[in-house]
Scaffold this active site. Structure first.
Site, PDB file in Angstrom:
ATOM      1  N   LYS A  40       0.857  -1.184   0.000  1.00  0.00           N
ATOM      2  CA  LYS A  40       0.000   0.000   0.000  1.00  0.00           C
ATOM      3  C   LYS A  40       0.886   1.223   0.000  1.00  0.00           C
ATOM      4  O   LYS A  40       2.019   1.184   0.484  1.00  0.00           O
ATOM      5  CB  LYS A  40      -0.887   0.024   1.245  1.00  0.00           C
TER       6      LYS A  40
HETATM    7  N1  GLU Z   1      -7.312   0.140  -3.154  1.00  0.00           N
HETATM    8  C1  GLU Z   1      -8.077  -1.023  -3.411  1.00  0.00           C
HETATM    9  C2  GLU Z   1      -8.159  -1.893  -2.167  1.00  0.00           C
HETATM   10  O1  GLU Z   1      -8.015  -1.426  -1.069  1.00  0.00           O
HETATM   11  C3  GLU Z   1      -7.627  -1.772  -4.664  1.00  0.00           C
HETATM   12  C4  GLU Z   1      -6.200  -2.233  -4.661  1.00  0.00           C
HETATM   13  C5  GLU Z   1      -5.735  -2.787  -6.001  1.00  0.00           C
HETATM   14  O2  GLU Z   1      -6.525  -2.871  -6.933  1.00  0.00           O
HETATM   15  O3  GLU Z   1      -4.560  -3.098  -6.085  1.00  0.00           O
HETATM   16  O4  GLU Z   1      -8.419  -3.066  -2.240  1.00  0.00           O
END
Ligand code: GLU
Length: 435
Positions: A126
């Site tokens: 993240k």
């Molecule tokens: N931000 C989204 C989540 O928390 C998607 C992450 C992604 O597609 O890599 O799952």
């Protein structure tokens, strides 16, 4: 949110990385408690559980940009790769004024669990920048995104770590990230991020995927407790990409969306809000404030008479204070980490079913996986194919987790953690320690 360092199941203080403040663990403290709850169910793999309690790699970067008025501003940026045992890092990038290292660490760990829960071949990662993007012009936002991408450039890549949108980031931000990475590496690398515009290798269905997954998992969970979607009363916190799409799909399925809360206001209409009109309104004004409907105080949202509650904003929203007031029979977590462990216990005692984030909002990363596969093969699928595959993966994952919950008499969250942590730690064990 718990402030003191949590203890593990043996009553010992968690071994913490020295860069975290033990008195203010924030969301990372919630995640550690969730890991403790799954540990008794991991059998011999529990030997490796410490792996899950520290990120593999955490990068903190300074992001300086020139503002339109000629001054220089510095922002704090992060990219955390929590675990890479099952594949490259995967997870979004968040632009928000409250982003901290602890938050990004927790979000990256939840990505590891989520990716393993739905069995897409990724680890968890993240990123984020501590900034309120609403205070920046379009050009400043572009400079911020490009400088941040350059700073984290050495740890991302199509087979290393693949960012995606999250809170306050979108397809345009992904286009800038893709371009910056590509300019630095000398060739166009569409697979370095997902959630891109369709014209740049994005996938059909990606924009709606998280909300669609919330609907699919919510429908499965509702069926299992004998709750009909048609006529059900739904309350949604957050009206961004996740909350608005979920509200729309529930509305289309005959549910009544009786309350919606965003960062500015809380709207209530017991007859059901006109969701398509509200979406249209919010797309122009950037908020639901001013749309027709009764306005409630912020805290009243949690007391709304409803059958289904969908927190689809930020973490730490359902707490020991408001959990006793919740009227819903089913909570579907569109957001990451919206429920504290204390609130989890209260909801369980009150027989309110929680479909946890790591499965309920996994639709986004599932279609991100499809996008990445399509980019690698330069062959693009129809929206129908994408939605069919999404529904199948989400339903199968949910049913497997439901069964584990029944077999072990645990919550769906612990069951999802059992399935996911077992997969992660099996991979960890098979790979072995190097050297
Ligand atoms: N931000 C989204 C989540 O928390 C998607 C992450 C992604 O597609 O890599 O799952």
């Amino acid at each position: 949110m718990s402030s003191a360092a949590p203890t593990n199941i043996a009553g010992q203080k968690h071994a913490l990385p020295s860069y975290l403040n033990a008195d203010n663990l924030g969301p990372w403290g919630i995640y550690l408690q969730q890991v403790d709850r799954v540990t008794p169910y991991l059998g011999s793999l529990a030997r490796w559980v410490e792996t899950l309690k520290r990120p593999k790699r955490a990068m903190v970067v300074d992001v300086p940009i020139e503002l339109d008025n000629g001054t220089i501003a510095h922002f704090e940026g992060y990219r955390v790769q929590h675990n890479l045992s099952r594949g490259p890092g995967k997870g979004g990038v968040r632009f928000h004024q409250d982003v901290t290292l602890s938050e990004v660490m927790a979000l990256s760990a939840w990505m590891s669990v989520k990716n393993a829960a739905v069995n897409v071949p990724y680890g968890g990662a993240k990123g984020g920048i501590r900034v309120d993007p609403r205070t920046l012009s379009h050009a400043e936002l572009e400079r911020l995104t490009r400088r941040y991408t350059s700073e984290i450039n050495i740890i991302i890549g199509p087979s290393k770590d693949i960012p995606a949108p999250d809170v306050n980031t979108n397809a345009q931000v992904m286009a800038w990230m893709m371009d910056t990475y590509s300019m630095n590496s000398g060739s166009t690398a569409t697979g370095v991020v997902t959630g891109k515009p369709i014209s740049l290798g994005g996938s059909l269905g990606r924009h709606e995927a998280t909300g669609r997954g919330v609907f699919v998992v919510g429908s499965e969970a509702a069926r299992n407790i004998g709750l009909e979607i048609k006529g059900a009363r739904v309350a949604v916190q957050g009206f961004g990409n996740v909350g608005a799409v979920a509200a729309k799909l529930f509305h289309e399925a005959g549910a009544k969306v009786v309350a919606v809360q965003d960062h500015r206001t809380t709207l209530f209409d017991p007859a059901g809000l006109d969701v398509p009109a509200l979406m249209e309104y919010a797309s122009h004004s950037g908020t639901i404030e001013g749309f027709r409907g009764e306005v409630l105080r912020t805290a009243q949202f949690w007391e709304v008479d409803c059958d289904i509650l969908i927190p689809a904003a930020l973490e730490g929203q359902i707490t020991a204070e408001n959990a006793p007031q919740i009227k819903a029979r089913l909570v579907i977590e569109g957001a990451n980490g919206p429920t504290t462990p204390e609130a989890d216990d209260i909801l369980r005692e009150r027989n309110i079913l929680v479909a946890p984030d790591v499965i309920a909002n996994a639709g986004g990363v599932t279609v991100s996986y499809f996008e990445w596969v399509q980019d690698f093969s330069s062959f693009f699928w129809t929206e129908e194919e994408i939605n069919q595959r999404l529904v199948r993966i989400m339903q199968e994952a949910f049913r497997a987790i439901w069964q584990v919950a029944q077999d072990n008499k645990v919550t769906l969250r612990t069951a999802a953690f059992i399935v996911a942590c077992t997969r992660i730690l099996q991979a960890r064990e098979m790979r072995g320690l190097y050297p």
